[in-house]
Design an enzyme around this catalytic site. Structure first.
Site, PDB file in Angstrom:
ATOM      1  N   GLY A  10       0.965  -1.247   0.114  1.00  0.00           N
ATOM      2  CA  GLY A  10      -0.052  -0.111   0.038  1.00  0.00           C
ATOM      3  C   GLY A  10       0.860   1.312   0.019  1.00  0.00           C
ATOM      4  N   GLY A  11       0.258   2.224  -0.257  1.00  0.00           N
ATOM      5  CA  GLY A  11       0.882   3.787  -0.387  1.00  0.00           C
ATOM      6  C   GLY A  11       1.578   3.924   1.056  1.00  0.00           C
ATOM      7  N   GLY A  15      -0.946   2.372   6.740  1.00  0.00           N
ATOM      8  CA  GLY A  15      -1.403   1.662   7.943  1.00  0.00           C
ATOM      9  C   GLY A  15      -0.753   0.354   7.860  1.00  0.00           C
ATOM     10  CE  LYS A  16       3.128  -0.164   3.064  1.00  0.00           C
ATOM     11  NZ  LYS A  16       2.811   1.292   3.329  1.00  0.00           N
ATOM     12  CB  SER A  17       4.395   0.156   9.814  1.00  0.00           C
ATOM     13  OG  SER A  17       5.153   0.041   8.808  1.00  0.00           O
ATOM     14  CG  ASP A  37       9.579   2.523   5.651  1.00  0.00           C
ATOM     15  OD1 ASP A  37       9.969   3.183   4.500  1.00  0.00           O
ATOM     16  OD2 ASP A  37       8.740   2.826   6.296  1.00  0.00           O
TER      17      ASP A  37
END
Length: 177
Positions: A10-11, A15-17, A37
């Site tokens: 996702g961008g 909320g991925k992390s 990251d």
């Protein structure tokens, strides 16, 4: 066959992390969380600021060079090797190249059992999160909100616009075999 890798795409600021941390908390077995990251932070500063590495211009775009691609390929192979050795892995990535990015992961992960998850978020909400974070160039979240999903195929999708990370993680965990 059991799920060995969960790929969250996702961008920025979608909320991925947060979802990855929640998955680690609720899944019964231990899972490692590795994100793009982490790869960028592990790179020398020279590769984070050069045209051959990766650059983050003030307009929110991301410029990828051949040095970054080479390091990314090695990182992907390493992630795959850990999964092949028995570690369960959650990958947190932004498919800047859409389907081409997913294809690079598919090639690296080979025959591993992967759950492909799209993490969507309204661009305005992601942009507000980005401002609150204060660690990303302005407009990065808005520019990536849809771009990261172009041509990508998923097993499952979640939308964090109005759904908390824990609820998204529970929905994803229900699909882990």
């Amino acid at each position: 066959m059991t799920t060995q890798v969960i790929v969250l795409n996702g961008g920025s600021s979608s909320g991925k992390s947060g979802i990855a941390r929640c998955l680690q908390a609720i899944l019964p077995e231990p899972w490692l969380s590795l994100g793009v990251d982490t790869l960028i932070e592990a790179m020398p500063v020279s590769a984070q600021t050069s045209a051959s590495g990766i650059q983050f211009p003030p307009d929110g775009s991301v410029v990828i060079g051949p040095e970054f691609r080479a390091l990314e390929a090695a990182w992907m192979a390493g992630v795959a090797a850990m999964a092949q050795a028995g570690a369960r892995i959650i990958v947190d990535d932004v498919f800047l190249g859409g389907a081409a990015s997913q294809q690079r992961w598919k090639q690296a992960l080979g025959a591993l059992r992967v759950l492909w998850v799209g993490v969507r978020c309204d661009r305005a909400v992601a942009a507000a999160r980005e401002i609150a974070r204060g660690d990303r160039p302005a407009d990065m979240a808005a520019s990536q909100a849809e771009m990261a999903h172009q041509g990508v195929s998923y097993d499952f999708e979640v939308d964090t616009t109005r759904t908390e990370a824990l609820d998204c993680a529970r929905a994803i965990a229900a699909r882990v075999t």
